[in-house]
Design a protein around this motif. Structure first.
Motif, short mmCIF file in Angstrom:
data_model
loop_
_atom_site.label_atom_id
_atom_site.label_comp_id
_atom_site.label_asym_id
_atom_site.label_seq_id
_atom_site.Cartn_x
_atom_site.Cartn_y
_atom_site.Cartn_z
N ASP A 70 0.83 -1.20 0.00
CA ASP A 70 0.00 0.00 0.00
C ASP A 70 0.87 1.25 0.00
O ASP A 70 0.62 2.21 -0.75
CB ASP A 70 -0.93 -0.01 1.21
CG ASP A 70 -1.88 1.17 1.22
OD1 ASP A 70 -2.65 1.30 0.26
OD2 ASP A 70 -1.84 1.96 2.18
N GLN A 71 1.91 1.25 0.83
CA GLN A 71 2.80 2.41 0.91
C GLN A 71 3.52 2.65 -0.40
O GLN A 71 3.73 3.80 -0.82
CB GLN A 71 3.81 2.18 2.04
CG GLN A 71 4.82 3.31 2.22
CD GLN A 71 6.04 3.19 1.29
OE1 GLN A 71 6.50 2.08 1.01
NE2 GLN A 71 6.53 4.32 0.80
N ALA A 72 3.87 1.57 -1.09
CA ALA A 72 4.61 1.69 -2.35
C ALA A 72 3.71 2.02 -3.53
O ALA A 72 4.21 2.34 -4.62
CB ALA A 72 5.36 0.39 -2.63
N GLY A 73 2.41 1.96 -3.34
CA GLY A 73 1.49 2.21 -4.44
C GLY A 73 1.51 1.12 -5.49
O GLY A 73 1.21 1.35 -6.67
N SER A 74 1.80 -0.10 -5.06
CA SER A 74 1.99 -1.20 -6.02
C SER A 74 0.68 -1.62 -6.69
O SER A 74 0.68 -1.97 -7.88
CB SER A 74 2.63 -2.39 -5.32
OG SER A 74 3.91 -2.05 -4.82
N ARG A 75 -0.43 -1.57 -5.95
CA ARG A 75 -1.70 -1.94 -6.57
C ARG A 75 -2.07 -0.93 -7.65
O ARG A 75 -2.49 -1.32 -8.76
CB ARG A 75 -2.81 -2.03 -5.52
CG ARG A 75 -4.15 -2.45 -6.11
CD ARG A 75 -5.20 -2.64 -5.03
NE ARG A 75 -6.43 -3.18 -5.59
CZ ARG A 75 -7.48 -3.55 -4.87
NH1 ARG A 75 -7.45 -3.46 -3.54
NH2 ARG A 75 -8.57 -4.02 -5.46
N ALA A 76 -1.93 0.33 -7.35
CA ALA A 76 -2.27 1.37 -8.33
C ALA A 76 -1.36 1.28 -9.55
O ALA A 76 -1.81 1.47 -10.69
CB ALA A 76 -2.15 2.74 -7.69
N TYR A 77 -0.08 0.99 -9.32
CA TYR A 77 0.86 0.85 -10.43
C TYR A 77 0.42 -0.28 -11.35
O TYR A 77 0.38 -0.13 -12.59
CB TYR A 77 2.27 0.56 -9.91
CG TYR A 77 3.22 0.08 -10.98
CD1 TYR A 77 3.80 0.97 -11.88
CD2 TYR A 77 3.51 -1.28 -11.11
CE1 TYR A 77 4.64 0.51 -12.88
CE2 TYR A 77 4.35 -1.74 -12.10
CZ TYR A 77 4.93 -0.84 -12.98
OH TYR A 77 5.75 -1.29 -13.98
N CYS A 78 0.09 -1.43 -10.77
CA CYS A 78 -0.32 -2.59 -11.58
C CYS A 78 -1.63 -2.32 -12.32
O CYS A 78 -1.78 -2.70 -13.49
CB CYS A 78 -0.44 -3.83 -10.70
SG CYS A 78 1.14 -4.41 -10.04
N ALA A 79 -2.57 -1.68 -11.64
CA ALA A 79 -3.84 -1.36 -12.28
C ALA A 79 -3.64 -0.42 -13.47
O ALA A 79 -4.26 -0.59 -14.52
CB ALA A 79 -4.80 -0.74 -11.27
N GLN A 80 -2.75 0.55 -13.30
CA GLN A 80 -2.47 1.47 -14.40
C GLN A 80 -1.79 0.76 -15.56
O GLN A 80 -2.14 1.00 -16.73
CB GLN A 80 -1.57 2.62 -13.90
CG GLN A 80 -1.16 3.62 -14.98
CD GLN A 80 -2.34 4.33 -15.62
OE1 GLN A 80 -3.35 4.57 -14.97
NE2 GLN A 80 -2.22 4.63 -16.90
N LEU A 81 -0.86 -0.13 -15.26
CA LEU A 81 -0.17 -0.85 -16.32
C LEU A 81 -1.14 -1.78 -17.05
O LEU A 81 -1.10 -1.88 -18.29
CB LEU A 81 0.98 -1.66 -15.73
CG LEU A 81 1.95 -2.30 -16.73
CD1 LEU A 81 2.57 -1.25 -17.64
CD2 LEU A 81 3.04 -3.07 -16.00
N ALA A 82 -2.03 -2.44 -16.32
CA ALA A 82 -3.05 -3.28 -16.95
C ALA A 82 -3.93 -2.44 -17.86
O ALA A 82 -4.27 -2.85 -18.98
CB ALA A 82 -3.88 -4.00 -15.90
N ALA A 83 -4.30 -1.26 -17.40
CA ALA A 83 -5.15 -0.36 -18.21
C ALA A 83 -4.43 0.06 -19.48
O ALA A 83 -5.05 0.16 -20.55
CB ALA A 83 -5.55 0.86 -17.39
N GLU A 84 -3.13 0.30 -19.39
CA GLU A 84 -2.37 0.69 -20.58
C GLU A 84 -2.33 -0.43 -21.62
O GLU A 84 -2.51 -0.18 -22.82
CB GLU A 84 -0.94 1.09 -20.17
CG GLU A 84 -0.87 2.40 -19.39
CD GLU A 84 0.52 2.68 -18.85
OE1 GLU A 84 1.45 1.91 -19.18
OE2 GLU A 84 0.67 3.66 -18.10
N HIS A 85 -2.13 -1.65 -21.15
CA HIS A 85 -2.11 -2.78 -22.09
C HIS A 85 -3.51 -3.04 -22.64
O HIS A 85 -3.66 -3.41 -23.82
CB HIS A 85 -1.55 -4.03 -21.42
CG HIS A 85 -0.06 -3.98 -21.21
ND1 HIS A 85 0.83 -3.92 -22.25
CD2 HIS A 85 0.69 -3.97 -20.08
CE1 HIS A 85 2.07 -3.88 -21.80
NE2 HIS A 85 2.01 -3.90 -20.48
#
Length: 347
Positions: A294-309
């Motif tokens: 949560d602190q690293a923002g890893s879920r948001a990062y992955c969600a954004q990358l999935a959205a880009e693909h």
């Protein structure tokens, strides 16, 4: 992936084509094929024929839809659709062995029931049957000059899948892999088969290189988005929707994309690495990992990358334009529905 509305009999026709790929076996080797049919859900543990849900069969459905979306007759692509699904199931038989998995789809795995040697041999057999299925394209009138490139690309897909499995096995326990390493692995292990399904379906139709390339890009991008979404669900998915325990991938110490990202970006990455080196993290350790992610923002990062693909997949599909042929456009719309069902899925 979630099943969109489409032809109700498509999965049944695919399954019939898969059955047709199996040879008529004499009694002394019948058990060899029956074990494979067990893995496919067609037989129970006593190897007695049984009814089962064929599953979503997304990859072979993409074969048929891509053929139709390219102006071809999807009935001609049925042997290829069968081959693609049999290829996928072959990889699962061997994957269960390599992962030492004793359960799949709520049933004991093939190798767990009949031993390692029979498991490897059954997987090898299904690998060959997948090829034999594609040879049946000739029986439906697909020209030889199309079938040879299809077989070549099919084998190239298999080789890439094996490369991906090599990387996946090599990465086990390696907490130093980069995001690029991880994406290279899932690009081969997961995305390439969806890429191949779409591209090969177009090839059956005799599509031009531009159309094949567009559908290939669509499939690869969709496959990457699917796996990244799967990684998100493996940690944050709701158990009542996914059918898996909460934070299942963390208890398994699976080095999925959120973990790779956090190891490279979290302020407390050292603690994360220490927990991941423990053989059996307890509930408190898992809660700590969730806090670090949560602190690293890893879920948001992955969600954004999935959205880009996901966006890249749709852009590749849209590059084909709209067709004035109704059946072609219907198939393109159904392919789009598959892609749109993926982003933000809950199971």
């Amino acid at each position: 992936m979630t099943q969109p509305e489409k032809q109700p009999d498509m999965r049944l026709r695919i399954q019939a084509a898969m059955r047709a790929a199996f040879p008529q076996a004499e009694e002394r080797v019948a058990r060899f094929y029956a074990m494979q049919e067990y893995h496919l859900g067609w037989r129970n543990e006593q190897l007695v024929a049984c009814e089962s849900d064929p599953g979503k069969l997304i990859r072979p459905q993409l074969v048929l839809l891509a053929c139709q979306a390219s102006g071809g007759d999807p009935r001609l692509a049925l042997p290829l659709a069968a081959g693609i699904q049999l290829l996928h199931d072959f990889t699962l038989i061997h994957d269960d062995i390599e992962d030492d998995s004793d359960m799949r789809r709520g049933r004991p795995t093939l190798w767990h029931l009949w031993g390692l040697a029979q498991g490897i041999n059954a997987g090898d057999g299904m690998f060959v049957i997948a090829h034999l299925a594609i040879h049946q394209l000739a029986d439906l009138g697909v020209p030889a000059e199309r079938i040879l490139p299809i077989l070549r690309r099919f084998d190239e897909v298999i080789l890439h899948v094996c490369e991906g499995q090599f990387l996946d096995i090599s990465f086990e326990g390696d907490l130093s892999i980069s995001t690029e390493d991880y994406l290279a692995m899932i690009g081969r292990k997961t995305a390439i088969l969806i890429d191949g399904s779409a591209a090969l379906g177009a090839m059956v139709a005799g599509a031009d290189a531009v159309t094949v390339a567009a559908l290939s890009t669509f499939g690869r991008s969709l496959g990457l988005a699917f796996q990244i979404e799967d990684d998100i669900l493996g940690i944050w998915g709701e158990p009542e929707l996914t059918g898996k325990p909460r934070a299942a991938d963390l208890y398994r110490r699976k080095v999925s994309l959120p973990i790779v990202h956090a190891l490279g970006h979290a302020a407390d990455a050292a603690t994360l690495a220490e927990i991941y080196r423990q053989p059996d993290p307890n509930d408190a350790a898992v809660e700590k990992v969730l806090a670090i992610l949560d602190q690293a923002g890893s879920r948001a990062y992955c969600a954004q990358l999935a959205a880009e693909h996901h966006h890249a997949a749709l852009a590749a599909l849209e590059s084909l334009g709209r067709s004035e042929v109704a059946t072609v456009q219907v198939a393109r719309d159904q392919i789009r529905a598959i892609a749109e069902s993926l982003l933000g899925r809950q199971a």
